[in-house]
Motif scaffolding. Structure first.
Motif, PDB file in Angstrom:
ATOM      1  N   ILE A   1      55.939  40.898  25.203  1.00 28.02           N
ATOM      2  CA  ILE A   1      55.065  39.753  25.461  1.00 28.02           C
ATOM      3  C   ILE A   1      53.702  40.283  25.888  1.00 28.02           C
ATOM      4  O   ILE A   1      53.608  41.225  26.687  1.00 28.02           O
ATOM      5  CB  ILE A   1      55.659  38.836  26.549  1.00 28.02           C
ATOM      6  CG1 ILE A   1      56.918  38.138  26.016  1.00 28.02           C
ATOM      7  CG2 ILE A   1      54.644  37.807  27.023  1.00 28.02           C
ATOM      8  CD1 ILE A   1      57.647  37.310  27.045  1.00 28.02           C
ATOM      9  N   THR A   2      52.647  39.709  25.342  1.00 23.93           N
ATOM     10  CA  THR A   2      51.291  40.140  25.669  1.00 23.93           C
ATOM     11  C   THR A   2      50.549  39.061  26.446  1.00 23.93           C
ATOM     12  O   THR A   2      50.890  37.880  26.390  1.00 23.93           O
ATOM     13  CB  THR A   2      50.473  40.454  24.398  1.00 23.93           C
ATOM     14  OG1 THR A   2      50.205  39.226  23.698  1.00 23.93           O
ATOM     15  CG2 THR A   2      51.215  41.408  23.489  1.00 23.93           C
ATOM     16  N   LEU A   3      49.526  39.504  27.165  1.00 24.90           N
ATOM     17  CA  LEU A   3      48.614  38.585  27.857  1.00 24.90           C
ATOM     18  C   LEU A   3      47.197  39.101  27.661  1.00 24.90           C
ATOM     19  O   LEU A   3      46.971  40.304  27.560  1.00 24.90           O
ATOM     20  CB  LEU A   3      48.945  38.503  29.348  1.00 24.90           C
ATOM     21  CG  LEU A   3      50.246  37.777  29.688  1.00 24.90           C
ATOM     22  CD1 LEU A   3      50.702  38.113  31.096  1.00 24.90           C
ATOM     23  CD2 LEU A   3      50.079  36.275  29.523  1.00 24.90           C
ATOM     24  N   ASN A   4      46.251  38.187  27.612  1.00 23.96           N
ATOM     25  CA  ASN A   4      44.853  38.563  27.505  1.00 23.96           C
ATOM     26  C   ASN A   4      44.218  38.355  28.874  1.00 23.96           C
ATOM     27  O   ASN A   4      43.802  37.255  29.232  1.00 23.96           O
ATOM     28  CB  ASN A   4      44.136  37.727  26.441  1.00 23.96           C
ATOM     29  CG  ASN A   4      42.743  38.257  26.136  1.00 23.96           C
ATOM     30  OD1 ASN A   4      41.862  38.221  26.983  1.00 23.96           O
ATOM     31  ND2 ASN A   4      42.545  38.748  24.926  1.00 23.96           N
ATOM     32  N   TRP A   5      44.171  39.444  29.654  1.00 19.62           N
ATOM     33  CA  TRP A   5      43.711  39.368  31.037  1.00 19.62           C
ATOM     34  C   TRP A   5      42.192  39.194  31.102  1.00 19.62           C
ATOM     35  O   TRP A   5      41.455  39.845  30.370  1.00 19.62           O
ATOM     36  CB  TRP A   5      44.095  40.632  31.797  1.00 19.62           C
ATOM     37  CG  TRP A   5      45.552  40.971  31.801  1.00 19.62           C
ATOM     38  CD1 TRP A   5      46.160  42.007  31.148  1.00 19.62           C
ATOM     39  CD2 TRP A   5      46.601  40.293  32.507  1.00 19.62           C
ATOM     40  NE1 TRP A   5      47.504  42.026  31.399  1.00 19.62           N
ATOM     41  CE2 TRP A   5      47.803  40.978  32.240  1.00 19.62           C
ATOM     42  CE3 TRP A   5      46.630  39.174  33.353  1.00 19.62           C
ATOM     43  CZ2 TRP A   5      49.030  40.588  32.769  1.00 19.62           C
ATOM     44  CZ3 TRP A   5      47.852  38.784  33.875  1.00 19.62           C
ATOM     45  CH2 TRP A   5      49.030  39.483  33.594  1.00 19.62           C
ATOM     46  N   ILE A   6      41.742  38.356  32.026  1.00 20.74           N
ATOM     47  CA  ILE A   6      40.307  38.111  32.199  1.00 20.74           C
ATOM     48  C   ILE A   6      40.027  37.858  33.676  1.00 20.74           C
ATOM     49  O   ILE A   6      40.819  37.222  34.369  1.00 20.74           O
ATOM     50  CB  ILE A   6      39.841  36.909  31.339  1.00 20.74           C
ATOM     51  CG1 ILE A   6      38.343  36.675  31.442  1.00 20.74           C
ATOM     52  CG2 ILE A   6      40.612  35.645  31.679  1.00 20.74           C
ATOM     53  CD1 ILE A   6      37.514  37.655  30.666  1.00 20.74           C
ATOM     54  N   ASP A   7      38.923  38.390  34.170  1.00 22.21           N
ATOM     55  CA  ASP A   7      38.535  38.173  35.563  1.00 22.21           C
ATOM     56  C   ASP A   7      38.153  36.712  35.769  1.00 22.21           C
ATOM     57  O   ASP A   7      37.342  36.161  35.027  1.00 22.21           O
ATOM     58  CB  ASP A   7      37.350  39.071  35.920  1.00 22.21           C
ATOM     59  CG  ASP A   7      37.094  39.114  37.412  1.00 22.21           C
ATOM     60  OD1 ASP A   7      36.749  38.063  37.981  1.00 22.21           O
ATOM     61  OD2 ASP A   7      37.219  40.195  38.012  1.00 22.21           O
TER      62      ASP A   7
END
Length: 337
Positions: free
Chosen positions: A203-209
């Motif tokens: 499973i992937t996530l697109n991390w963002i501040d």
């Protein structure tokens, strides 16, 4: 100096909402913050803003809260991937909340709405995903459905009622400060640090501040074109296993193990056991069979050139956001319990 007009931020004691309130105040913009529970003021300590009680399920409360407001940041929503009754607790809340708040904004004379949607409302069949590809055709996840259908309803209502509306679509928001209860994104990091992810789910996530997302919301209000949607994320996603590897490098003393790769049938079996255990204990499962079916192997890579070029959106890297978030959690171990 031109006096800035009043802005309202809904869901203002949530992770994005509270960071957005703080950003607007730093820019000398008068802010009214709406929350469901007016007694929950801890996140507003030392902030010079007005706060009011309003619930997205109660249109009248927003008609009142939006009086005198020029820009409405529609942040408040049901943000969870699991519920005992997902149609009622997630889909209906988000759809009715969209209708209630936009109709209320029109009645109150709001000039512009920044509608916070999600990358869940993107079509992932062509990568990198971009705004012009349209909406997500996969209807297996109720939260994703609520963001797809909610955004389309928002544009439809805004056009019908004559209100300017821009949609922003954030990725998985992290940062240097969390608010309790932890949101879904922080929940993943909590599982990693507590060694509760033994296998590679792919499973992937697109991390963002989250501070970059707050800035993107502000830029959308100032520069965004009505009727347009903007991705507020990074270009590339990371698997949960890659995220674990980063945490292992940063904190070798934790002796974190890299999740083992297993065949997909084994993943389904593990998820089924977790669902059964969670049902017995009356709480959300760590992993479900639906999660494996919908998200395992899904690449969340985005073309963010539209937000870069039209808004001036320039996010920090996923690794930066994760490092900040992990550092915060390690310094506040009580959040990991």
């Amino acid at each position: 100096m031109i006096q800035e007009k009043l802005s309202l931020v809904s869901g203002a004691n949530g992770h994005l909402g509270n960071n957005l309130v703080r950003l607007l105040l730093k820019k000398d913009i008068p802010v009214r913050a709406s929350v469901r529970n007016i007694n929950n003021k801890k996140t507003f300590e030392k902030l010079s803003c007005e706060w009011v009680q309003a619930d997205i399920t109660d249109k009248a409360s927003f008609v009142k809260a939006l009086q005198g407001v020029e820009t409405f940041y529609a942040v408040g929503a049901s943000f969870k991937l699991w519920a005992k009754n997902p149609e009622k607790e997630i889909y209906d809340v988000n759809m009715n909340g969209t209708r209630n708040t936009i109709e209320a904004a029109a009645e109150a004379g709001v000039k512009k709405i920044v509608y916070v949607s999600s990358v869940a409302a993107l079509d992932y069949t062509q990568l990198p995903a971009k705004e012009s590809n349209g909406y997500n055709p996969d209807r297996r996840d109720v939260y994703y459905n609520s963001k797809n259908d909610g955004e389309q309803l928002a544009f439809e209502l805004a056009d019908k009622l004559g209100v300017g509306l821009v949609s922003v679509m954030p990725g998985a928001m992290m940062g240097s400060e969390a608010f309790f209860p932890l949101n879904v994104s922080y929940g993943v990091l909590k599982l990693i640090l507590n060694k509760q992810i033994p296998v590679d789910t792919k499973i992937t996530l697109n991390w963002i501040d989250v501070k970059d997302v707050a800035e993107g919301c502000y830029l959308a209000a100032k520069r965004g074109r009505n009727g347009e949607r903007y991705i507020l994320a990074n270009e590339n996603c990371m698997t949960i296993t890659d995220t674990t590897a980063l945490a292992k490098r940063l904190y070798p003393e934790l002796n974190l193990k890299i999740p083992a790769s297993v065949p997909k049938p084994v993943l389904y079996a593990i998820a089924g056991i977790m669902e059964l255990s969670a049902k017995i204990k009356g709480r959300a499962p760590v992993l479900t069979r639906k999660d494996i079916a919908v998200f395992s192997g899904l690449q969340q890579d985005f073309d963010i050139s539209k937000a870069r070029n039209e808004l001036g959106f320039n996010p920090k890297s996923s690794e930066y956001a994760l490092t900040e978030a992990l550092d915060y959690l390690m310094k506040h171990r009580e959040l990991l319990e």
